[in-house]
Write an enzyme that holds these catalytic residues in place. Structure first.
Site, PDB file in Angstrom:
ATOM      1  N   ASP A 178      22.048  26.962  28.525  1.00  0.00           N
ATOM      2  CA  ASP A 178      22.899  26.451  29.596  1.00  0.00           C
ATOM      3  C   ASP A 178      23.674  25.229  29.129  1.00  0.00           C
ATOM      4  O   ASP A 178      23.174  24.433  28.329  1.00  0.00           O
ATOM      5  CB  ASP A 178      22.022  26.085  30.806  1.00  0.00           C
ATOM      6  CG  ASP A 178      22.818  25.980  32.092  1.00  0.00           C
ATOM      7  OD1 ASP A 178      23.998  26.399  32.109  1.00  0.00           O
ATOM      8  OD2 ASP A 178      22.269  25.479  33.085  1.00  0.00           O
ATOM      9  N   HIS A 189      31.382  28.145  24.512  1.00  0.00           N
ATOM     10  CA  HIS A 189      30.613  29.369  24.264  1.00  0.00           C
ATOM     11  C   HIS A 189      30.563  29.698  22.769  1.00  0.00           C
ATOM     12  O   HIS A 189      29.534  30.154  22.252  1.00  0.00           O
ATOM     13  CB  HIS A 189      31.225  30.539  25.033  1.00  0.00           C
ATOM     14  CG  HIS A 189      31.098  30.411  26.521  1.00  0.00           C
ATOM     15  ND1 HIS A 189      29.915  30.069  27.138  1.00  0.00           N
ATOM     16  CD2 HIS A 189      32.013  30.571  27.522  1.00  0.00           C
ATOM     17  CE1 HIS A 189      30.097  30.027  28.454  1.00  0.00           C
ATOM     18  NE2 HIS A 189      31.361  30.320  28.703  1.00  0.00           N
ATOM     19  N   LEU A 225      10.506  37.477  12.652  1.00  0.00           N
ATOM     20  CA  LEU A 225      10.790  36.902  13.972  1.00  0.00           C
ATOM     21  C   LEU A 225      11.272  38.018  14.885  1.00  0.00           C
ATOM     22  O   LEU A 225      12.146  38.796  14.503  1.00  0.00           O
ATOM     23  CB  LEU A 225      11.864  35.809  13.864  1.00  0.00           C
ATOM     24  CG  LEU A 225      12.349  35.209  15.199  1.00  0.00           C
ATOM     25  CD1 LEU A 225      11.228  34.434  15.885  1.00  0.00           C
ATOM     26  CD2 LEU A 225      13.566  34.308  14.974  1.00  0.00           C
TER      27      LEU A 225
END
Length: 238
Positions: A12, A29, A123
């Site tokens: 966020d 972004h 991962l």
């Protein structure tokens, strides 16, 4: 330091970060996407095994047309680039959410990335795109109803333990730690079922500025929690 096995992050603050710098939201972004690559690397170095991030919600379609189109372009570029990233870091990628809402080329890129990275185990990286937890639960219930109608299972067969098998995160452990950046104190329809016993950490740092040091701070705070009873270690539990 006890590193959480599974960390979830609500990314966020990209737009607010850009606005502070006098730049358009799209710039935020782009920088946020670049930072996601870095944070994946930090998490892997620290020993995190599962990382799930909230990148685009079912509600994000309501944003301006220009912003949504910019995000779609960013997803196209990132999904292709992620092929190389997944190989470099031996990272298995899974996209959660209802990807059928995206254009066909994005859907094809998702499937290609998931197939390519399926062999990796260093991962496990889950990317939430067009994701909403209520939507996920409804889709899971629909799948259950179909199986009941087909006679594959009975209502009595459904338990808390196996309901998760009908969610997008089937087969994954629930998050140990949730991080939300940019100062907001809500879940925003993210992993509502999976976060039932997760520790929450909120920071005012906007996502593009969330670095290795900030990730370590979150993990250190997690280490101060008493996972048996809740609260802070050292406090008297009543």
């Amino acid at each position: 330091m006890n590193v959480p096995r599974h960390i979830a992050i609500i990314l966020d603050g990209n737009g607010r970060w850009a606005k502070k710098k006098g730049m358009p939201r799209g710039y935020g972004h782009i920088k946020g996407c670049e930072n996601l690559e870095k944070v994946c690397e930090y998490a892997r170095e620290l020993g995190v095994k599962y990382l799930t991030v909230y990148a685009f919600s079912t509600e994000n379609w309501k944003r301006s047309r220009d912003e949504v189109e910019g995000l779609m372009k960013l997803f196209r570029d990132y999904l292709k680039k992620c092929i190389k990233i997944s190989e470099k870091w031996q990272m298995k990628v899974r996209v959660i959410g209802e990807i059928s809402a995206f254009d066909q080329d994005i859907q094809d890129s998702v499937r290609k990335l998931e197939e390519f990275s399926s062999q990796f185990e260093e991962l496990h990286f889950q990317l939430a795109l067009n994701y909403g937890s209520r939507n996920e639960i409804v889709r899971g219930v629909r799948n259950l109803l179909v199986k009941c109608q087909d006679g594959e299972i009975t209502p009595e067969d459904v338990t808390e333990e196996n309901f998760g098998d009908y969610l997008d995160t089937a087969g994954l452990p629930d998050p140990d730690l949730l991080i939300r950046t940019s100062g907001e104190l809500r879940l925003s329809n993210f992993l509502l079922w999976q976060l039932a016993y997760t520790e929450f950490y909120f920071t005012d740092v906007h996502w593009p500025d969330f670095n290795r040091e900030e990730l370590v701070k979150a993990i250190e705070q997690y280490n101060r929690r008493d996972r048996r009873y809740g609260g802070i270690k050292g406090e008297k539990n009543v």
